[in-house]
Write an enzyme that holds these catalytic residues in place. Structure first.
Site, mmCIF file in Angstrom:
data_model
loop_
_atom_site.group_PDB
_atom_site.id
_atom_site.type_symbol
_atom_site.label_atom_id
_atom_site.label_comp_id
_atom_site.label_asym_id
_atom_site.label_seq_id
_atom_site.Cartn_x
_atom_site.Cartn_y
_atom_site.Cartn_z
ATOM 1 N N ASP A 124 -24.860 58.152 29.271
ATOM 2 C CA ASP A 124 -24.796 59.574 29.598
ATOM 3 C C ASP A 124 -25.100 59.698 31.100
ATOM 4 O OD1 ASP A 124 -24.608 62.329 29.533
ATOM 5 O OD2 ASP A 124 -25.865 62.587 27.772
HETATM 6 C C1 BGC Z 1 -24.382 65.504 28.545
HETATM 7 C C2 BGC Z 1 -23.238 64.902 27.759
HETATM 8 C C3 BGC Z 1 -21.939 65.087 28.503
HETATM 9 C C4 BGC Z 1 -22.086 64.495 29.883
HETATM 10 C C5 BGC Z 1 -20.798 64.539 30.689
HETATM 11 C C6 BGC Z 1 -24.376 65.096 30.005
HETATM 12 O O1 BGC Z 1 -25.264 65.844 30.756
HETATM 13 O O2 BGC Z 1 -25.602 65.122 27.951
HETATM 14 O O3 BGC Z 1 -23.178 65.475 26.481
HETATM 15 O O4 BGC Z 1 -20.901 64.501 27.802
HETATM 16 O O5 BGC Z 1 -23.095 65.196 30.582
HETATM 17 O O6 BGC Z 1 -20.440 65.805 31.023
#
Ligand code: BGC
Length: 765
Positions: A310
């Site tokens: 993530d």
């Molecule tokens: C979130 C994810 C998301 C990622 C990309 C993160 O902050 O936890 O769910 O897919 O950002 O946008």
């Protein structure tokens, strides 16, 4: 300069050609061999730097004009020098964005084509894999169809509809030129304080898993396939503090019993990628936990796809979690733990340091090969080598009308009527809902006049707050009410979230029970996701409670409509509302759906996919333990939800009048149990009934839950009709994770419960 790899026919998951590609004309095993050969041949030409670049994902802002920060309002014009530096020199293999905002399809095409042209000009020519969060429709494409968020989709209990909705999302995402979606969320929502509760399919592992499988198939096996990402593996949704990205303590048995099954089901359904939980579980950041990422994910669950971090989570191993001394140590840890791709996403150091670590012998090149093989396989499956990752022609962009019907239907099916008890003085012969008569309807409350509150986070922008990215022409709740009931019947009193006693007085002094048939009060929450959605208390806001009290005090019947992603406790005012409707975050079509339910044009069928707590500090899930049913030794009731899991009314009550075992009342493991359920529609309208079946393990070596969701079925029961429904349960599903954390099925007495009807049977070894 090495020559670019040959162009092959890439197919999504070996079955369906995309982006105008060719159909496989060979047996699937031959096709699989061909893929392996192709990927190996590309891999064989790559340098360590190429491989490190493939394992790197940066945010769009890093190749755009202006500051690198994703907080930029307009990170949308490609910067040629940055593109060269990032894509050609650093060989970065993947781009995403969650900053910025929704772009028109034409702008997406320009961005993606520019990025892929840069990729084609680098030595390897390997196309870039672009990823996006299209979590309730194509959230970053302007004008796209925005349906309900996952929590509302779960409330439909309609997996076929959810699969179709995912197919439509894939059509719009793919038409925008994007082949990879960071969806679905398969975290199991066990705590409403957690700010991503609404991004889930609710609290029951089975429902989450079924909806997850439907979504993965919708994305990956529809007419315009894109790759799905299961997230956030695993244990993200149960932090002890209730706050985003804070420590979770989850014993392995609970991990296997509750949090892993949805991932296991969606992996079996062929999910292409998985994103890792940003938090820590049992003191170990998941990004550094080889037990979770390798032993469980690869060995036990058999996941063969690609594992992406993530946002910034490798850096956070030394910046936030304090388990690594510096960036390099953090990279070693994460790569050792099994990460394939790092969502870096705002520094240029990652690929440089990763290559350096290989040269220093701290990470082996063969370890890089393992990850790059998975990344190249995914690019191959998505047809990127064939199309160069170029977007399809804009002329083939779908018509909004062709993909909007499912979202509208899903919004309708999600709306959940939780209470309908009151009457109004003007029409004492009928219940408060549906709103009949001709009297004036007072519409008020802070969520009554906003498309943003209907959609929630991840709509147009990350937090979903900016009105300028809303879909033009879609109504807010009050607008749909005017449309449905006639503008002259609606008296609207506008309120924002900070309204106070003076506003309430203004409303009660201008409306009274003689001139007002009822008040529809739109309660709920502003939009949020992730840490901005952390709360100190899940009690419904004081001013909203005061508003309900005041209207009730003025003798006006109150219909509460809750627009929000998590259940807020409101036990004090619940008795003051004659009816209560949960609308979740129903999306652009939500206002019309709410109005249709309130008017009775649609007979509500949604069922709550979570337990709504009565008290903020006493939240339990439906599968609580027997000891949680009592609050003290006198045996008083400890499980007192305000609304139960699976709850939901219609305008024509369907009663469960009997259940009968069709199989013998003694069965062996491996047998199937069949139950005949008799339903009776006691009203005057046809109703959709979701029959929900629970099993009850009477005695087990690990304390059993009171109820476990095992099966559900939706049927339409005509007005006045009696109907029989057959429900099947496999005895293989009646097990649990035993003392050694292995799946065990213990013989003994089991119960089957459907509403208030219960029967028992014996399970033999
Ligand atoms: C979130 C994810 C998301 C990622 C990309 C993160 O902050 O936890 O769910 O897919 O950002 O946008």
């Amino acid at each position: 300069m090495r020559t670019p790899p040959p162009i092959f026919c890439g197919t999504l998951f070996g079955t369906i050609a995309i982006l105008g590609g060719c159909q496989p004309d060979v047996s699937s095993s031959f096709a699989a061999d061909r893929k392996v050969q192709f990927v190996d041949s590309v891999l064989g030409t790559l340098s360590v730097e190429d491989k490190a670049g493939e394992m790197t994902q940066l945010t769009l802002g890093m190749v755009c004009v202006g500051e690198k920060s994703d907080k930029l309002e307009e990170p949308h014009r490609l910067d040629t020098a940055k593109l060269k530096q990032v894509i050609v020199d650093l060989k970065v293999g993947s781009i995403l964005n969650c900053g910025g905002h929704a772009y028109a399809p034409a702008q997406w095409h320009e961005l993606i084509s520019g990025i892929q042209a840069a990729a084609a000009s680098k030595a390897t020519g390997i196309p870039v894999l672009y990823g996006i969060d299209a979590i309730h429709g194509a959230t970053y494409t302007s004008g796209a169809v925005m349906g309900p968020q996952q929590i509302g989709l779960a409330a439909t209990w309609d997996t076929a509809l959810v699969r179709k909705f995912a197919e439509n999302t894939a059509i719009e995402v793919q038409a925008s030129g994007i082949p990879w979606n960071f969806s679905p969320v398969l975290d199991v929502a066990r705590d409403p304080r957690w700010p991503r509760f609404w991004e889930t399919f609710g609290e029951a592992p089975k429902l989450v898993g079924d909806m997850g499988v439907a979504t993965v198939k919708g994305y990956q096996e529809g007419p315009s396939p894109i790759a799905a990402t299961l997230k956030h593996y695993v244990g993200y949704s149960r932090p002890l503090s209730g706050k985003d990205r804070t420590p979770a303590w989850i014993p392995e048995r609970q991990l296997r019993q509750i949090f892993l099954p949805p991932f296991a089901a969606a992996i079996d359904a062929g999910a292409a990628s998985i994103m890792v939980n940003s938090g820590e579980v049992n003191g170990i950041p998941v990004h550094a936990d080889g037990h979770i990422l390798k032993d469980i994910l690869r060995d036990d669950l058999g996941f063969k796809g690609m594992l992406v971090t993530d946002w910034e989570d490798i850096r956070f191993l030394f910046k936030r979690h304090m388990v690594a001394a510096d960036y390099k140590e953090a990279i070693v840890m994460a790569i050792d733990a099994g990460i394939d791709m790092s969502m870096v996403p705002t520094d240029l150091e990652f690929p440089v340091l990763l290559a350096e670590l290989v040269r220093e012998g701290r990470i082996s090149e063969s370890r890089l090969d393992e990850s790059v093989r998975r990344i190249l396989s995914m690019k191959y499956d998505l047809g990127l080598f064939e199309s160069g990752g170029m977007p399809p022609s804009l002329e083939t962009y779908p018509n909004r009308e062709d993909v909007s019907g499912t979202a509208a239907r899903a919004a309708l099916e999600s709306i959940t009527l939780l209470k309908n008890e009151g009457q109004h003085a003007l029409y004492p012969e009928q219940p408060i809902l549906p709103i009949g008569g001709t009297g004036r309807i007072l519409v008020t409350g802070p969520t009554a006049n906003s498309l943003n509150y209907l959609n929630g986070g991840w709509t147009g922008t990350w937090q979903g707050k900016k009105t300028k990215y809303n879909t033009p022409g879609m109504p807010t709740a009050v607008e749909a009410m005017r449309e449905e009931f006639g503008a002259d019947r609606i008296a609207f009193e506008s309120l924002d979230f900070n309204f106070g006693d003076r506003d309430i007085k203004r409303i009660t002094s201008s409306h009274d029970s003689r001139s007002t048939q009822c008040a529809v009060v739109f309660l709920g929450e502003e939009t949020y996701t992730e840490t901005p959605g952390n709360v100190e208390d899940i009690e419904l806001f004081d001013n909203q409670q005061s508003l309900v009290k005041a209207l009730h005090g003025a003798g006006i019947p109150v219909i509460g409509v809750y627009i929000g992603g998590r259940p807020r406790t409101h036990a004090g005012i619940e008795p003051l509302m004659d009816a209560f409707v949960m609308a979740y975050l129903p999306g652009d079509f939500g206002a019309q759906a709410i109005a249709d339910v309130l008017s009775g044009a649609f007979n509500p069928s949604g069922r709550l996919p979570f337990t709504w707590p009565r008290f903020a500090s006493a939240h339990l899930t439906y599968d609580r333990k027997h000891t949680e049913n009592i609050s003290d030794t006198s045996g008083s009731e400890g499980f007192q939800p305000l609304y139960t899991f699976g709850g939901g009314l219609s305008y024509s009550n369907v009663a469960t009048t009997g259940i009968e075992l069709l199989s013998p009342d003694t069965v062996s493991v491996g047998d199937q149990i069949s139950v005949k359920v008799t339903l009776e529609n006691q009203g005057t309208r046809s109703s959709t009934e979701t029959v929900i079946l629970y099993s009850q393990d009477r005695v087990a070596s690990i304390t059993p839950a009171v109820d476990e969701l095992r099966a559900y079925k939706q049927v339409v029961v005509p007005a006045g009709a009696t109907m029989e429904v057959i429900m099947d349960v496999s005895t293989e599903d009646l097990g649990f994770f035993g003392r050694n954390n292995e799946y065990t099925i213990e013989p003994g007495t089991f119960g089957i419960r459907i509403k208030g009807e219960i029967l028992d049977f014996e399970l033999l070894q």
